[in-house]
Design a protein around this motif. Structure first.
Motif, mmCIF file in Angstrom:
data_model
loop_
_atom_site.group_PDB
_atom_site.id
_atom_site.type_symbol
_atom_site.label_atom_id
_atom_site.label_comp_id
_atom_site.label_asym_id
_atom_site.label_seq_id
_atom_site.Cartn_x
_atom_site.Cartn_y
_atom_site.Cartn_z
ATOM 1 N N SER A 126 0.800 -1.232 0.000
ATOM 2 C CA SER A 126 0.000 0.000 0.000
ATOM 3 C C SER A 126 0.827 1.274 0.000
ATOM 4 N N GLY A 127 2.163 1.141 0.035
ATOM 5 C CA GLY A 127 3.025 2.308 -0.102
ATOM 6 C C GLY A 127 3.120 3.161 1.154
ATOM 7 N N GLN A 128 3.970 4.184 1.060
ATOM 8 C CA GLN A 128 4.156 5.142 2.161
ATOM 9 C C GLN A 128 4.270 6.545 1.583
ATOM 10 N N ILE A 129 3.307 6.903 0.771
ATOM 11 C CA ILE A 129 3.419 8.145 0.024
ATOM 12 C C ILE A 129 3.454 9.380 0.925
ATOM 13 N N LEU A 130 2.834 9.322 2.101
ATOM 14 C CA LEU A 130 2.835 10.476 2.997
ATOM 15 C C LEU A 130 4.181 10.674 3.702
ATOM 16 N N PHE A 131 5.110 9.739 3.496
ATOM 17 C CA PHE A 131 6.449 9.888 4.065
ATOM 18 C C PHE A 131 7.461 10.381 3.036
ATOM 19 N N VAL A 132 6.981 10.710 1.843
ATOM 20 C CA VAL A 132 7.857 11.206 0.786
ATOM 21 C C VAL A 132 8.275 12.635 1.103
ATOM 22 N N ASP A 133 9.552 12.954 0.863
ATOM 23 C CA ASP A 133 10.014 14.331 1.072
ATOM 24 C C ASP A 133 10.104 15.066 -0.260
ATOM 25 N N TRP A 134 10.369 16.369 -0.190
ATOM 26 C CA TRP A 134 10.418 17.188 -1.403
ATOM 27 C C TRP A 134 11.502 16.746 -2.362
ATOM 28 N N LYS A 135 12.649 16.364 -1.839
ATOM 29 C CA LYS A 135 13.763 15.952 -2.692
ATOM 30 C C LYS A 135 13.387 14.731 -3.530
ATOM 31 N N SER A 136 12.777 13.754 -2.898
ATOM 32 C CA SER A 136 12.389 12.533 -3.605
ATOM 33 C C SER A 136 11.294 12.802 -4.630
ATOM 34 N N PRO A 173 10.145 2.798 -9.505
ATOM 35 C CA PRO A 173 10.046 3.799 -8.433
ATOM 36 C C PRO A 173 8.628 3.964 -7.910
ATOM 37 N N ALA A 174 7.629 3.729 -8.765
ATOM 38 C CA ALA A 174 6.233 3.912 -8.349
ATOM 39 C C ALA A 174 5.871 2.962 -7.216
ATOM 40 N N VAL A 175 6.318 1.721 -7.295
ATOM 41 C CA VAL A 175 6.007 0.747 -6.244
ATOM 42 C C VAL A 175 6.598 1.206 -4.910
ATOM 43 N N GLN A 176 7.815 1.748 -4.954
ATOM 44 C CA GLN A 176 8.460 2.206 -3.729
ATOM 45 C C GLN A 176 7.720 3.403 -3.125
ATOM 46 N N PHE A 177 7.111 4.223 -3.957
ATOM 47 C CA PHE A 177 6.403 5.406 -3.477
ATOM 48 C C PHE A 177 4.977 5.093 -3.027
ATOM 49 N N VAL A 178 4.225 4.375 -3.861
ATOM 50 C CA VAL A 178 2.784 4.217 -3.581
ATOM 51 C C VAL A 178 2.340 2.778 -3.375
ATOM 52 N N GLY A 179 3.193 1.800 -3.619
ATOM 53 C CA GLY A 179 2.838 0.415 -3.377
ATOM 54 C C GLY A 179 2.181 -0.278 -4.568
ATOM 55 N N VAL A 222 -5.459 12.060 4.905
ATOM 56 C CA VAL A 222 -4.954 12.973 5.935
ATOM 57 C C VAL A 222 -6.096 13.432 6.838
ATOM 58 N N TRP A 223 -7.236 13.723 6.240
ATOM 59 C CA TRP A 223 -8.376 14.258 6.995
ATOM 60 C C TRP A 223 -8.879 13.272 8.041
ATOM 61 N N PHE A 224 -8.990 11.995 7.652
ATOM 62 C CA PHE A 224 -9.538 10.982 8.559
ATOM 63 C C PHE A 224 -8.447 10.118 9.211
ATOM 64 N N ASP A 225 -7.186 10.450 8.931
ATOM 65 C CA ASP A 225 -6.053 9.714 9.511
ATOM 66 C C ASP A 225 -6.160 8.213 9.228
ATOM 67 N N LEU A 226 -6.343 7.892 7.946
ATOM 68 C CA LEU A 226 -6.445 6.508 7.497
ATOM 69 C C LEU A 226 -5.320 6.207 6.507
ATOM 70 N N PRO A 227 -4.966 4.931 6.300
ATOM 71 C CA PRO A 227 -3.878 4.565 5.374
ATOM 72 C C PRO A 227 -4.114 5.134 3.978
ATOM 73 N N SER A 228 -3.101 5.771 3.434
ATOM 74 C CA SER A 228 -3.268 6.471 2.152
ATOM 75 C C SER A 228 -3.449 5.517 0.975
#
Length: 254
Positions: A126-136, A173-179, A222-228
């Motif tokens: 399911s990825g970790q897109i909310l942990f991505v930084d600006w550089k990435s 790279p997409a899999v690493q970002f969003v799963g 983000v609004w409901f604090d649920l997995p992205s």
């Protein structure tokens, strides 16, 4: 959440997500045209297996290095499916399904004894897109801009083995970002929805659906604090169903 938090958490996620959404539209249209719908899921899961191996053996390595480690597995899968298309076209979808299940099972086995194995498996899916930084995220835009430029400039790469190699570079790279799940949804659902519009409008329609789906999924996450990841997939499904339903309703009336 303050405006600063929104900018530094949601901002990079939106940029990375939009880049993936825009890159996946032409690929998804091509996959649907070829009738090999599940190839993206299989290649994405092979990338996930590569990430699982990289997590175990290169745990503290930079993300770019991990992608270089994982990329050969994606290219290998792409070349295998290209050969399969020639040798066993009538059995291609079945073997693609087997590859997906095998890669998923091996990923679980590789991470079985890892101290954070459950979390890592969840991240691959399911990825970790909310942990991505600006550089990435900005790096991803540069990379995908280059790929889109090549895709447009070299139409011959959209056919034969070139397509599979290109697909592997885009998906890694997409899999690493969003799963794996979001990769599949962003490739297939916008392309599926665009089947109801004229040929010249297909790509634009798919892009709009993809961007709207991703935006809604991230905002609600983000609004409901649920997995992205799961929420983005749900968003893609809802937007696609509503779009197709609109055309079916209009055609039924007419």
């Amino acid at each position: 959440m303050t405006h600063y938090d929104w900018l530094n958490i949601v901002g990079p996620a939106l940029v990375a997500g939009f880049a993936i959404a825009l890159m996946h539209v032409p690929l998804g249209l091509e996959v649907l045209k070829r009738g090999i719908v599940f190839i993206d899921l299989a290649v994405a899961q092979v990338v996930g297996l590569g990430l699982a191996v990289a997590i175990v053996f290169f745990e503290n390595t930079h993300a770019t290095t991990i992608q270089l480690v994982v990329l050969p597995s994606a290219i290998g899968a792409g070349l295998f499916f290209n050969k399969l298309e020639t040798l066993l076209p009538s059995r291609q979808e079945a073997i693609i399904g087997v590859v997906y299940v095998l890669a998923a099972s091996l990923s679980i086995l590789v991470l079985a004894n890892h101290p954070h194995g459950d979390e890592e498996i969840k991240a691959v899916l399911s990825g970790q897109i909310l942990f991505v930084d600006w550089k990435s995220s900005l790096g991803l835009i540069v990379f995908y801009t280059l790929l889109l430029f090549i895709w447009t400039l070299k139409p011959s790469w959209q056919r034969g083995v070139g397509f599979y190699i290109f697909f592997s570079f885009a998906v890694t790279p997409a899999v690493q970002f969003v799963g794996v799940f979001v990769v599949f949804a962003s490739l297939i659902l916008p392309a599926l929805a665009s089947e109801w519009v004229r040929t010249k409008q297909k790509k634009l329609t798919a892009w709009v659906i993809s961007v709207v789906s991703l935006l809604l999924g991230l905002v609600f996450s983000v609004w409901f604090d649920l997995p992205s990841g799961p929420l983005i997939v749900l968003s893609y499904c809802v937007v696609t169903v509503l779009f197709i339903g609109r055309f079916l309703f209009i055609s039924k009336i007419l």
